[in-house]
Write an enzyme that holds these catalytic residues in place. Structure first.
Site, PDB file in Angstrom:
ATOM      1  N   ASP A  96     -22.022  28.535   8.687  1.00  0.00           N
ATOM      2  CA  ASP A  96     -22.510  27.176   8.437  1.00  0.00           C
ATOM      3  C   ASP A  96     -21.441  26.103   8.586  1.00  0.00           C
ATOM      4  O   ASP A  96     -21.749  24.910   8.461  1.00  0.00           O
ATOM      5  CB  ASP A  96     -23.128  27.086   7.041  1.00  0.00           C
ATOM      6  CG  ASP A  96     -24.387  27.922   6.918  1.00  0.00           C
ATOM      7  OD1 ASP A  96     -25.213  27.866   7.844  1.00  0.00           O
ATOM      8  OD2 ASP A  96     -24.526  28.648   5.921  1.00  0.00           O
ATOM      9  N   ASP A 139     -30.308  30.281  13.402  1.00  0.00           N
ATOM     10  CA  ASP A 139     -29.701  29.032  12.933  1.00  0.00           C
ATOM     11  C   ASP A 139     -28.307  28.819  13.526  1.00  0.00           C
ATOM     12  O   ASP A 139     -27.856  27.700  13.755  1.00  0.00           O
ATOM     13  CB  ASP A 139     -29.569  29.020  11.405  1.00  0.00           C
ATOM     14  CG  ASP A 139     -30.701  29.691  10.661  1.00  0.00           C
ATOM     15  OD1 ASP A 139     -31.324  30.617  11.218  1.00  0.00           O
ATOM     16  OD2 ASP A 139     -30.946  29.318   9.504  1.00  0.00           O
TER      17      ASP A 139
HETATM   18  N1  GLY Z   1     -29.819  27.506   7.925  1.00  0.00           N
HETATM   19  C1  GLY Z   1     -30.646  27.801   6.825  1.00  0.00           C
HETATM   20  C2  GLY Z   1     -32.026  27.230   6.931  1.00  0.00           C
HETATM   21  O1  GLY Z   1     -32.476  26.795   7.970  1.00  0.00           O
HETATM   22  O2  GLY Z   1     -32.679  27.248   5.900  1.00  0.00           O
END
Ligand code: GLY
Length: 408
Positions: free
Chosen positions: A125, A185
Site C-alpha cells: 500500500d 489492488d
Molecule cells: N486496497 C484495499 C481495498 O480496496 O479495500
C-alpha cells in the site's frame, strides 16, 4: 455541444496533462458534452474540504471513515493504508481552486507520511499512501523534497518484489494463508514505480512494475473478464496456485472495487509502457463492468451478491471506475471507444453528484454509501476516505477535459 472535428479532439486529448443492469450500454459514437456542470460540484465540495480541515488534528492522524449516524471522521495512524487519501483529496482541491489555505493543510497532512518511505515495507500500500499524498504534492509544487521521498518510497516498495513469481508480495502478513500473494489492488501502486524510473530512480523499478502487471494479467485477470482479488503463488517456483477472494462475495465472484482497480491499473500500465495487451485488458475489464452495472450506474459492493437489489453499494468503486475510464478514453485511438469510456465515466460522476450519494450537511465526508470489507462487516454502506479521493480526482480530471473541449 458536440466534438465536431475528430482530429482536433485527438490533439486536445493528448495535450491534457494526465495526473498523471445487466443492461447493455448502447453504442455511442460521440462525446457527450451536455450540461453537467462539474465546477458547481467542485465548488460546493471544496468549500466543505476547507471547513473540515479546521476541525481536524493533523499531527499523525488521518480521516478514514464515518460511522452510521455520526457526523465526524474516525481517524487512523500514518501506517494505515488509507493515510494518503485525505492529503491527496486536499491536493486535488488545491489544484482546482488555487486556495492557499487548502494548500497549507495539504502540506501539513502530507508531511507525516514521509516515514512510510523510510520504513521496512510490510505491505504494497506504500503506493496508495505515498503517491496519493507526495505524488500529488510533487506534481503540483515541483518541490524537490517531495521528489526525494517518492524515490525512497519506490525503492522501499520494490523490496517486496519476488523475481521467481514476477510480482510484488502484496501482504507479507498473509503468507501463512495465501503464500506469495498478489492482489488486484496492487496494480494501482505500480504508478509510483513507473514514476520513479522516469524521475531519477533505477530502470529496475520500471522492469518490476511491467513484469508485475504481466503476471497479474496472466493469472489474476480471469477468462470471464472479471478478476480475482488475490492470486496465490509458490514463492520458490513462481507457480500459480489459485485465485481467492478476501473482500469479495466469493472466489469467482466480481468484487466491485477489485474490478475497478484493474480498470484503472491496466489503463495506467498501458499509458506507461505502450504494451498493447495492457490496453486490451483495460478495455475487457471496463466492458464487462459497464455491461453488468445496475441502471443507476453505482455498483453493488459485489456484482454477484445474491441479495441484490438489497445489497449495499460501493460509491468508492464508482469513483475509481470514473478515473480509470477517463484515463482510458485518452488512450484508445478509436473515436467510438473514446466516446464510450468518456461518457461512461461522466455518467458515474453524475450519479455520485446526486443527492443520493453526496453527503451534503449529513457529515464531514463528500460521499455516502461505500463498502470497505463486507465479509468482515467492516465499513459497510458508510463514507470512506478513498471514495472522496477518487471522486475528487475524477471531478478535477473531468473539469480539465471539459475546459480543453471548450477551448477548442
Ligand atoms: N486496497 C484495499 C481495498 O480496496 O479495500
Amino acid at each position: 455541444m458536440m466534438i465536431r472535428r475528430p482530429l482536433l479532439f485527438l490533439a486536445v486529448i493528448f495535450t491534457i496533462i494526465s495526473c498523471n443492469s445487466t443492461k447493455k450500454e448502447t453504442a455511442t459514437t460521440k462525446i457527450d458534452l451536455d450540461k453537467f456542470n462539474v465546477k458547481t460540484v467542485l465548488d460546493a465540495n471544496l468549500l466543505k474540504e476547507k471547513e473540515v480541515t479546521k476541525t481536524l488534528v493533523y499531527a499523525d492522524s488521518f480521516p478514514r471513515n464515518i460511522d452510521k449516524g455520526s457526523k465526524n471522521w474516525n481517524f487512523v495512524g500514518v501506517k494505515d493504508w488509507c493515510s494518503g487519501f485525505f492529503p491527496g483529496t486536499l491536493w486535488f482541491a488545491y489544484e482546482y481552486s488555487g486556495d492557499q489555505y487548502i494548500k497549507e493543510q495539504a502540506q501539513k497532512f502530507t508531511e507525516p507520511i514521509k516515514t512510510i518511505a523510510y520504513t521496512k515495507a510490510d505491505n504494497h500500500d506504500i503506493g496508495f499512501m505515498v503517491y496519493g499524498s507526495y505524488g500529488n504534492a510533487y506534481r503540483l509544487t515541483g518541490n524537490e523534497e517531495y521528489k526525494n521521498v517518492l524515490l525512497a518510497a519506490a525503492d522501499t516498495l520494490a523490496t517486496l518484489y519476488n523475481p521467481k513469481v514476477g510480482s510484488i508480495l502484496s501482504w507479507p502478513s498473509q503468507v501463512h494463508k495465501f503464500r506469495h500473494n498478489t492482489i488486484i489492488d496492487n496494480m494501482m501502486n505500480l504508478e509510483l514505480l513507473f514514476w520513479a524510473a522516469k524521475n531519477g530512480g533505477s530502470q529496475t523499478l520500471y522492469d518490476i512494475a511491467k513484469t508485475h502487471a504481466e503476471t497479474t494479467m496472466k493469472y489474476i485477470v480471469r477468462k470471464d473478464s472479471a478478476v480475482y482479488h488475490v492470486g496465490s503463488f509458490d514463492e520458490n517456483t513462481g507457480e500459480f496456485l489459485r485465485g481467492y477472494t478476501h473482500q469479495g462475495y466469493a472466489d469467482e465472484s466480481m468484487w466491485a472495487r477489485g474490478q475497478t482497480w484493474g480498470i484503472y491499473g491496466f489503463s495506467m500500465a498501458y499509458r506507461e509502457t505502450g504494451e498493447q495487451a495492457f490496453l486490451d485488458t483495460a478495455i475487457k475489464l471496463s466492458d464487462h463492468y459497464i455491461n453488468r452495472l445496475p441502471e443507476d450506474k453505482i455498483p453493488y459492493w459485489d456484482f454477484d451478491d445474491p441479495k441484490i437489489p438489497n445489497a449495499p453499494r460501493d460509491a468508492s468503486a464508482a469513483g475509481v471506475a470514473a478515473c480509470g475510464m477517463l484515463e482510458l478514453s485518452m488512450l484508445v485511438k478509436d473515436e467510438t471507444l473514446k466516446a464510450k469510456y468518456y461518457n461512461a465515466a461522466v455518467s458515474y460522476i453524475k450519479a455520485l453528484s446526486s443527492d443520493k450519494y453526496l453527503s451534503g450537511d449529513t457529515n464531514q465526508s463528500l460521499l455516502l454509501h461505500s463498502t470497505g470489507h463486507f465479509p468482515h462487516n467492516s465499513e459497510v454502506d458508510v463514507p470512506i476516505v478513498y471514495a472522496d479521493y477518487y471522486f475528487m480526482e475524477a471531478l478535477v480530471r473531468l473539469n480539465k477535459m471539459q475546459e480543453a473541449f471548450a477551448a477548442e
